[in-house]
Scaffold this motif. Structure first.
Motif, PDB file in Angstrom:
ATOM      1  N   GLU A 290       0.816  -1.193   0.000  1.00  0.00           N
ATOM      2  CA  GLU A 290       0.000   0.000   0.000  1.00  0.00           C
ATOM      3  C   GLU A 290       0.863   1.261   0.000  1.00  0.00           C
ATOM      4  OE1 GLU A 290      -2.376  -0.349   3.464  1.00  0.00           O
ATOM      5  OE2 GLU A 290      -3.263  -2.272   2.887  1.00  0.00           O
ATOM      6  N   HIS A 291       0.295   2.333  -0.527  1.00  0.00           N
ATOM      7  CA  HIS A 291       1.010   3.611  -0.572  1.00  0.00           C
ATOM      8  C   HIS A 291       1.349   4.062   0.843  1.00  0.00           C
ATOM      9  CE1 HIS A 291       2.273   7.521  -2.004  1.00  0.00           C
ATOM     10  NE2 HIS A 291       1.494   8.090  -1.101  1.00  0.00           N
ATOM     11  N   GLY A 292       2.604   4.471   1.035  1.00  0.00           N
ATOM     12  CA  GLY A 292       3.033   4.942   2.337  1.00  0.00           C
ATOM     13  C   GLY A 292       3.377   3.845   3.317  1.00  0.00           C
ATOM     14  N   ARG A 293       3.241   2.593   2.898  1.00  0.00           N
ATOM     15  CA  ARG A 293       3.557   1.464   3.758  1.00  0.00           C
ATOM     16  C   ARG A 293       4.817   0.766   3.247  1.00  0.00           C
ATOM     17  NH1 ARG A 293       1.725   0.509   8.539  1.00  0.00           N
ATOM     18  NH2 ARG A 293       2.022  -1.715   8.156  1.00  0.00           N
ATOM     19  N   PRO A 294       5.488  -0.030   4.090  1.00  0.00           N
ATOM     20  CA  PRO A 294       6.613  -0.822   3.588  1.00  0.00           C
ATOM     21  C   PRO A 294       6.153  -1.741   2.457  1.00  0.00           C
ATOM     22  CG  PRO A 294       6.580  -0.815   5.992  1.00  0.00           C
ATOM     23  CD  PRO A 294       5.301  -0.173   5.555  1.00  0.00           C
ATOM     24  N   LYS A 295       7.046  -1.938   1.472  1.00  0.00           N
ATOM     25  CA  LYS A 295       6.699  -2.763   0.313  1.00  0.00           C
ATOM     26  C   LYS A 295       7.256  -4.170   0.492  1.00  0.00           C
ATOM     27  CE  LYS A 295       4.804   0.774  -1.716  1.00  0.00           C
ATOM     28  NZ  LYS A 295       5.115   1.797  -0.708  1.00  0.00           N
ATOM     29  N   ARG A 296       6.400  -5.151   0.346  1.00  0.00           N
ATOM     30  CA  ARG A 296       6.840  -6.540   0.465  1.00  0.00           C
ATOM     31  C   ARG A 296       7.549  -6.946  -0.823  1.00  0.00           C
ATOM     32  NH1 ARG A 296       4.191 -10.956   3.967  1.00  0.00           N
ATOM     33  NH2 ARG A 296       5.526 -12.758   3.549  1.00  0.00           N
ATOM     34  N   VAL A 297       8.701  -7.598  -0.686  1.00  0.00           N
ATOM     35  CA  VAL A 297       9.469  -8.096  -1.823  1.00  0.00           C
ATOM     36  C   VAL A 297       9.377  -9.616  -1.814  1.00  0.00           C
ATOM     37  CG1 VAL A 297      11.706  -8.143  -2.969  1.00  0.00           C
ATOM     38  CG2 VAL A 297      11.019  -6.121  -1.671  1.00  0.00           C
ATOM     39  N   MET A 298       8.774 -10.145  -2.868  1.00  0.00           N
ATOM     40  CA  MET A 298       8.548 -11.582  -2.974  1.00  0.00           C
ATOM     41  C   MET A 298       9.525 -12.176  -3.980  1.00  0.00           C
ATOM     42  SD  MET A 298       4.381 -11.353  -3.169  1.00  0.00           S
ATOM     43  CE  MET A 298       4.178 -13.123  -3.387  1.00  0.00           C
ATOM     44  N   HIS A 299      10.263 -13.180  -3.539  1.00  0.00           N
ATOM     45  CA  HIS A 299      11.220 -13.865  -4.403  1.00  0.00           C
ATOM     46  C   HIS A 299      10.449 -14.874  -5.251  1.00  0.00           C
ATOM     47  CE1 HIS A 299      14.626 -17.053  -4.710  1.00  0.00           C
ATOM     48  NE2 HIS A 299      14.695 -16.205  -5.721  1.00  0.00           N
ATOM     49  N   GLN A 300      10.392 -14.625  -6.565  1.00  0.00           N
ATOM     50  CA  GLN A 300       9.575 -15.433  -7.449  1.00  0.00           C
ATOM     51  C   GLN A 300      10.356 -16.479  -8.241  1.00  0.00           C
ATOM     52  OE1 GLN A 300       6.034 -15.138  -7.818  1.00  0.00           O
ATOM     53  NE2 GLN A 300       6.398 -14.026  -5.922  1.00  0.00           N
ATOM     54  N   LYS A 301      11.640 -16.215  -8.469  1.00  0.00           N
ATOM     55  CA  LYS A 301      12.415 -17.125  -9.316  1.00  0.00           C
ATOM     56  C   LYS A 301      13.889 -16.998  -8.980  1.00  0.00           C
ATOM     57  CE  LYS A 301      13.244 -18.218 -14.224  1.00  0.00           C
ATOM     58  NZ  LYS A 301      13.047 -17.737 -15.617  1.00  0.00           N
ATOM     59  N   ASN A 302      14.581 -18.127  -8.911  1.00  0.00           N
ATOM     60  CA  ASN A 302      16.017 -18.146  -8.621  1.00  0.00           C
ATOM     61  C   ASN A 302      16.849 -17.786  -9.833  1.00  0.00           C
ATOM     62  OD1 ASN A 302      15.837 -18.866  -5.968  1.00  0.00           O
ATOM     63  ND2 ASN A 302      16.984 -20.772  -6.167  1.00  0.00           N
ATOM     64  N   ALA A 303      18.001 -17.172  -9.585  1.00  0.00           N
ATOM     65  CA  ALA A 303      19.024 -17.065 -10.628  1.00  0.00           C
ATOM     66  C   ALA A 303      19.545 -18.474 -10.904  1.00  0.00           C
ATOM     67  CB  ALA A 303      20.149 -16.158 -10.168  1.00  0.00           C
ATOM     68  N   PRO A 304      19.883 -18.788 -12.167  1.00  0.00           N
ATOM     69  CA  PRO A 304      20.294 -20.157 -12.515  1.00  0.00           C
ATOM     70  C   PRO A 304      21.445 -20.700 -11.675  1.00  0.00           C
ATOM     71  CG  PRO A 304      19.899 -18.878 -14.496  1.00  0.00           C
ATOM     72  CD  PRO A 304      19.818 -17.917 -13.353  1.00  0.00           C
TER      73      PRO A 304
END
Length: 422
Positions: A290-304
């Protein structure tokens, strides 16, 4: 005859293949020009003999062109021989190992508009260029300062430079002492990822400036005219993969995404455009919040090269340490890593506070004029928390406290003591 490129791979078989290709003459077809000459001669249609000669020439030229094209195609497909396949591989060229950021397929940082991905990327650039831990998290440390280039197709000169000045001030970075000449910015360059010579242009950029990390903001601006919903968009990212394998430069491409829906976990569904973007990427991180809130970072895919290593979800928060000055002096801000448990704990506290405020509002609406002690008794829990909820409603102007004898009576603004609407 084509010029031998300045860069050649270490593998002897690949090197020999490229040199061989450059030494062979390039075959050009003259079939089209011969046919055009024939068609422009009106007498050629009346003379069978004259008609057969250009036709034969056209056929011969076409055959020669076909043979030449086949030879060219064969030499453009470089094979890695058996010996090279089983030779020991060099160590992985990590830039930020804990973040799985290194050479190979480009990393994609995605998020919807104003999700903070550009601020996060610029803070990353400053950390890598100064040899610091990215987003002030020790697991995302950089072994040494690296040469970083930021290619901006999104913000423009003033916006990009001002953000760097704010972040550097907030991170305590002195550019002369900590950066020297390791950070450069290109604003709206005249070459793109989908131009015919993109691979060579980027390879030359990396070689000329010794770039170890290049950030591209954002994919849409770097591929004008391309349909991001078409799987051909992958060709632009594949250009970066080939450049990275040649130069060992790591690439981070910012990309737009839709807002995450409840329960959505598949990154391919969140990234905007074709799933080919997800397929062509190495590391994929998805930012939302949400605006003004901490942003969640989701790991979606690994580097090879990361194997089975997983980056646990985390939050990034933009902290404004000092606002911009009245005379245009840049303020100070920083992007900081925060653990999920920390942020979700705070969110739970906020939710509990909001529930208490709603309960106070409900009681006062049902019993206008209720006193402070009676209100605390009715709601229960810690008195100081009830008083805090009351003060929040009073500060917002939604409720008022009126001195009534020795106590205070509580009223919602919509229904005052005299019964009239506020």
């Amino acid at each position: 005859m084509r010029a031998i490129p300045g860069w050649l791979p270490d593998d002897p078989e690949e090197r020999a293949a490229i040199q061989s290709e450059c030494e062979e003459p390039v075959h050009h077809s003259d079939a089209l020009s011969t046919t055009n000459d024939y068609m422009s001669d009106p007498n050629a249609h009346d003379d069978p003999a004259s008609r057969s000669e250009p036709a034969t020439a056209s056929l011969t030229a076409a055959n020669d062109a076909s043979t030449g094209a086949a030879e060219q195609h064969q030499t453009r497909i470089h094979l890695i021989g058996t010996r090279s396949i089983f030779a020991p591989l060099p160590p992985v060229s990590w830039i930020v190992k804990g973040l799985q950021l290194g050479a190979g397929r480009p990393a994609v940082f995605a998020g919807y508009g104003s999700s903070g991905k550009t601020s996060a990327a610029q803070a990353l650039a400053l950390a890598v260029a100064s040899g610091r831990a990215s987003w002030e998290h020790p697991d995302f440390s950089c072994e040494r300062p690296r040469r970083v280039i930021h290619i901006d197709h999104e913000q423009g000169r003033r916006g990009t430079l001002l953000k760097y000045q704010r972040l550097a001030a907030g991170m305590g970075i002195d550019w002369e002492r900590d950066l020297e000449d390791r950070l450069s910015v290109s604003v709206f360059p005249r070459f793109y990822l989908n131009t015919p010579d993109a691979e060579e242009a980027y390879a030359a950029l990396c070689a000329e400036h010794g770039a170890e990390l290049i950030i591209i903001d954002a994919l849409k601006g770097a591929t004008p005219g391309s349909d991001e919903n078409d799987s051909k968009i992958r060709e632009s990212l594949d250009n970066l993969t080939r450049v990275s394998e040649r130069t060992k430069t790591a690439f981070v491409v910012l990309h737009h995404a839709g807002k995450i829906k409840e329960g959505q976990t598949d990154g391919r569904m969140a990234l905007r455009g074709s799933s080919a973007i997800y397929d062509a990427a190495g590391l994929v991180l998805l930012m939302h919040g949400e605006h003004g809130r901490p942003k969640r970072v989701m790991h979606q895919k690994n580097a090879p090269d990361a194997g089975d290593e997983i980056i646990e979800d985390f939050f990034l928060t933009l902290e404004v340490i000092r606002p911009d000055g009245e005379k245009g002096e840049p303020g100070a801000s920083r992007v900081v890593y925060r653990a999920v448990e920390e942020v979700e704990g705070e969110r739970s506290a906020d939710e509990r506070k909001q529930e208490l405020i709603d309960r106070v509002r409900e009681v006062v609406a049902a019993q206008p004029g209720i006193g402070a002690r009676a209100l605390r008794d009715r709601i229960g829990g810690k008195a100081e928390l009830v008083d805090e909820a009351v003060n929040s409603l009073v500060s917002s102007g939604e409720m008022e406290k009126v001195k009534d004898g020795r106590s205070h009576a509580h009223y919602l603004k919509e229904r005052r003591r005299d019964g009239t609407d506020g």
